[in-house]
Scaffold this active site. Structure first.
Site, short mmCIF file in Angstrom:
data_model
loop_
_atom_site.label_atom_id
_atom_site.label_comp_id
_atom_site.label_asym_id
_atom_site.label_seq_id
_atom_site.Cartn_x
_atom_site.Cartn_y
_atom_site.Cartn_z
N GLN A 189 77.11 -19.72 -69.84
CA GLN A 189 76.41 -20.32 -70.70
C GLN A 189 75.63 -19.70 -71.71
O GLN A 189 75.29 -20.19 -72.71
CB GLN A 189 75.32 -21.63 -70.08
N HIS A 205 77.23 -28.56 -60.31
CA HIS A 205 77.33 -28.41 -61.66
C HIS A 205 77.42 -27.18 -62.27
O HIS A 205 78.10 -26.86 -63.16
CB HIS A 205 75.96 -29.28 -62.29
N GLU A 206 76.39 -26.12 -61.89
CA GLU A 206 76.46 -24.99 -62.21
C GLU A 206 77.74 -24.25 -61.94
O GLU A 206 78.39 -23.19 -62.52
CB GLU A 206 75.21 -24.20 -61.71
N GLY A 208 68.81 -25.66 -63.90
CA GLY A 208 70.02 -25.04 -63.62
C GLY A 208 70.50 -24.37 -64.87
O GLY A 208 70.56 -24.65 -65.94
N CYS A 247 73.02 -31.44 -69.61
CA CYS A 247 73.50 -30.08 -69.61
C CYS A 247 73.18 -29.35 -70.88
O CYS A 247 73.13 -29.94 -72.13
CB CYS A 247 75.26 -29.65 -69.55
N LEU A 248 72.57 -28.18 -70.77
CA LEU A 248 72.07 -27.37 -71.96
C LEU A 248 73.20 -27.08 -73.14
O LEU A 248 72.90 -27.13 -74.31
CB LEU A 248 71.39 -26.00 -71.63
N HIS A 298 80.50 -24.68 -64.16
CA HIS A 298 80.67 -23.65 -65.37
C HIS A 298 81.22 -22.51 -64.94
O HIS A 298 81.82 -21.89 -65.88
CB HIS A 298 79.16 -23.37 -65.54
#
Ligand SMILES: [Zn+2]
Length: 168
Positions: free
Chosen positions: A51, A134-135, A46, A92-93, A138
């Site tokens: 991000q 999670h997304e 995702g 996470c990226l 953000h």
């Protein structure tokens, strides 16, 4: 194909709340395309707009085996959460090298719009439910490590790492 740079913690732009989308235009279509290109350039499941340094409430995810079925959520909301919660390992990226188990709902019903502005509702379970939460975090400037106890953050040396950087 545009693979965008991914902001990494502690970049303050990751902490800004995102704004609801009110224009379903070519610029939004480009954002969705860039999110997908950037997602598929790596192995993440995702990715959210903040991000890649865009303040719109947009995220993409793809948990399909072939990675050919992107799910696009514009202005997502969670309508209901099931009672069941689970501890699922997340990474996470924007936090390279960090992974930890986070307690979240493992069943939920979400509402959102697609890239063309069409509203939809969807039931998500297990990793899809976890990924969406999670997304969505953000979009509110929240990172998954914020949801860990201080003790567990110390275990990840996040707090220690920040302290030593601040002291350097
Ligand atoms: Zn993330």
């Amino acid at each position: 194909m545009t693979r965008r740079a991914i902001l990494e913690d502690p970049d303050p732009r990751l902490r800004l709340p995102s704004e609801p989308v009110d224009r379903f235009d070519a610029s939004l279509a480009q954002l969705v395309e860039d999110l997908c290109d950037t997602l598929y350039a790596g192995s993440a499941i995702g990715l959210s707009a903040p991000q890649i340094d865009d303040r719109r409430r947009v995220l993409v995810m793809d948990l399909s085996r072939q990675r050919t079925a992107p799910q696009v959520f514009v202005n997502p909301t969670i309508l209901s959460r099931g009672a069941a919660r689970g501890l699922v390992e997340e990474s996470c990226l924007s936090l390279p090298g960090v992974s930890a188990k986070v307690m979240r709902a493992v069943q939920l019903r979400a509402a959102a719009r697609d890239a063309a502005g069409r509203p939809f509702e969807r039931d998500l379970a297990d990793m899809e439910a976890v990924c969406l939460q999670h997304e969505m975090d953000h979009l509110d400037g929240v990172l998954f490590t914020d949801r860990l106890s201080l003790l567990r953050r110390l275990g990840l040396r996040l707090v220690a790492g920040r302290a030593s950087r601040a002291a350097a």
